[in-house]
Motif scaffolding. Structure first.
Motif, PDB file in Angstrom:
ATOM      1  N   SER A 100     -44.356 -21.813 -15.986  1.00  0.00           N
ATOM      2  CA  SER A 100     -42.896 -21.657 -14.458  1.00  0.00           C
ATOM      3  C   SER A 100     -42.204 -23.507 -14.381  1.00  0.00           C
ATOM      4  O   SER A 100     -41.208 -23.429 -14.415  1.00  0.00           O
ATOM      5  CB  SER A 100     -43.546 -21.122 -13.116  1.00  0.00           C
ATOM      6  N   ARG A 101     -43.331 -24.358 -14.629  1.00  0.00           N
ATOM      7  CA  ARG A 101     -42.792 -25.495 -14.770  1.00  0.00           C
ATOM      8  C   ARG A 101     -41.684 -25.954 -15.749  1.00  0.00           C
ATOM      9  O   ARG A 101     -41.106 -26.334 -16.095  1.00  0.00           O
ATOM     10  CB  ARG A 101     -43.723 -26.561 -14.382  1.00  0.00           C
ATOM     11  N   THR A 102     -42.551 -25.507 -17.378  1.00  0.00           N
ATOM     12  CA  THR A 102     -42.145 -25.466 -18.558  1.00  0.00           C
ATOM     13  C   THR A 102     -40.408 -25.077 -17.927  1.00  0.00           C
ATOM     14  O   THR A 102     -38.945 -25.529 -18.950  1.00  0.00           O
ATOM     15  CB  THR A 102     -42.655 -25.115 -19.371  1.00  0.00           C
ATOM     16  N   LEU A 103     -40.751 -23.611 -17.523  1.00  0.00           N
ATOM     17  CA  LEU A 103     -38.583 -23.014 -17.710  1.00  0.00           C
ATOM     18  C   LEU A 103     -38.147 -22.921 -16.229  1.00  0.00           C
ATOM     19  O   LEU A 103     -36.936 -22.230 -16.338  1.00  0.00           O
ATOM     20  CB  LEU A 103     -39.988 -21.509 -17.777  1.00  0.00           C
ATOM     21  N   ASP A 104     -38.803 -23.860 -15.777  1.00  0.00           N
ATOM     22  CA  ASP A 104     -37.410 -24.664 -14.282  1.00  0.00           C
ATOM     23  C   ASP A 104     -37.718 -23.132 -13.874  1.00  0.00           C
ATOM     24  O   ASP A 104     -36.075 -22.394 -14.045  1.00  0.00           O
ATOM     25  CB  ASP A 104     -36.196 -24.736 -14.623  1.00  0.00           C
ATOM     26  N   ILE A 105     -38.971 -22.890 -13.313  1.00  0.00           N
ATOM     27  CA  ILE A 105     -39.093 -20.807 -12.681  1.00  0.00           C
ATOM     28  C   ILE A 105     -39.151 -21.366 -11.111  1.00  0.00           C
ATOM     29  O   ILE A 105     -39.154 -21.855 -11.055  1.00  0.00           O
ATOM     30  CB  ILE A 105     -39.954 -20.169 -12.877  1.00  0.00           C
ATOM     31  N   ASP A 106     -37.689 -20.793 -10.677  1.00  0.00           N
ATOM     32  CA  ASP A 106     -37.161 -20.251  -9.556  1.00  0.00           C
ATOM     33  C   ASP A 106     -38.288 -19.662  -8.380  1.00  0.00           C
ATOM     34  O   ASP A 106     -39.156 -20.151  -7.674  1.00  0.00           O
ATOM     35  CB  ASP A 106     -36.187 -19.755  -8.765  1.00  0.00           C
ATOM     36  N   ALA A 107     -39.071 -18.700  -9.021  1.00  0.00           N
ATOM     37  CA  ALA A 107     -39.407 -18.286  -7.841  1.00  0.00           C
ATOM     38  C   ALA A 107     -40.750 -16.835  -9.127  1.00  0.00           C
ATOM     39  O   ALA A 107     -40.490 -16.823  -9.916  1.00  0.00           O
ATOM     40  CB  ALA A 107     -38.981 -16.549  -7.650  1.00  0.00           C
ATOM     41  N   ILE A 108     -41.854 -17.086  -8.665  1.00  0.00           N
ATOM     42  CA  ILE A 108     -43.162 -16.680  -9.479  1.00  0.00           C
ATOM     43  C   ILE A 108     -43.385 -15.099  -9.019  1.00  0.00           C
ATOM     44  O   ILE A 108     -43.591 -15.099  -7.648  1.00  0.00           O
ATOM     45  CB  ILE A 108     -44.928 -17.369  -9.813  1.00  0.00           C
ATOM     46  N   ILE A 109     -44.099 -13.745  -9.364  1.00  0.00           N
ATOM     47  CA  ILE A 109     -44.402 -12.689  -8.830  1.00  0.00           C
ATOM     48  C   ILE A 109     -45.365 -12.130  -9.885  1.00  0.00           C
ATOM     49  O   ILE A 109     -45.958 -12.387 -10.807  1.00  0.00           O
ATOM     50  CB  ILE A 109     -43.135 -12.078  -9.608  1.00  0.00           C
ATOM     51  N   VAL A 110     -46.178 -12.431  -8.999  1.00  0.00           N
ATOM     52  CA  VAL A 110     -47.814 -11.499  -9.662  1.00  0.00           C
ATOM     53  C   VAL A 110     -48.627 -10.715  -8.993  1.00  0.00           C
ATOM     54  O   VAL A 110     -48.188 -10.373  -7.457  1.00  0.00           O
ATOM     55  CB  VAL A 110     -49.280 -13.503  -9.306  1.00  0.00           C
TER      56      VAL A 110
END
Length: 141
Positions: A100-110
């Motif tokens: 998520s950091r590498t891809l500059d993700i705004d939100a994670i869904i798990v």
């Protein structure tokens, strides 16, 4: 608000991803976001275990996981949802956060299963991601 989303998918238990996937697809549509799908292949753990495996075992495992995730995406991701497939090796919660950091993700869904007693003592992957991620985390049961 969310232009990049990360959905963690366990290709070994794809039925468990159904609810979290539907939430991710809905969010991606509503936000016009790009959805990144991630499957994590656990590493071998102890060095002695890795040393006993064939040299290309992990490479083969990662290739098989990527192929399976691509198959899952083709069967499940709606045509109107832009997505990318990623596979990582390591501890599940750690790789979700790193990716998520590498891809500059705004939100994670798990996704999360019903808590068991051991989960209160150790903490499942979803709880660890929610505690340690700097992004918004949506936990779907």
């Amino acid at each position: 608000m969310f232009k990049t989303l990360l959905l963690a998918v366990d290709v070994n238990a794809p039925e468990g991803a159904a609810r979290s996937a539907e939430a991710a697809f809905s969010m991606a549509r509503a936000e016009g976001a790009t959805l990144h799908l991630l499957n994590v292949v656990p590493d071998t753990g102890m060095a002695i275990v890795g040393a006993s495996m064939a040299a290309d075992s992990m490479k083969n495992a990662l290739a098989a996981a990527k192929s399976e995730l691509e198959r899952w995406a083709k069967a499940n991701v709606p045509d109107d949802v832009s997505h990318h497939v990623h596979v990582a090796e390591g501890t599940v919660y750690d790789q979700i956060i790193r990716t998520s950091r590498t891809l500059d993700i705004d939100a994670i869904i798990v996704g999360a299963h019903r808590p068991e007693l051991k989960d209160y003592l150790i903490g499942p992957n979803a709880a660890r991601v929610a505690r340690h991620a700097t992004q918004s985390v949506f936990v779907v049961r």
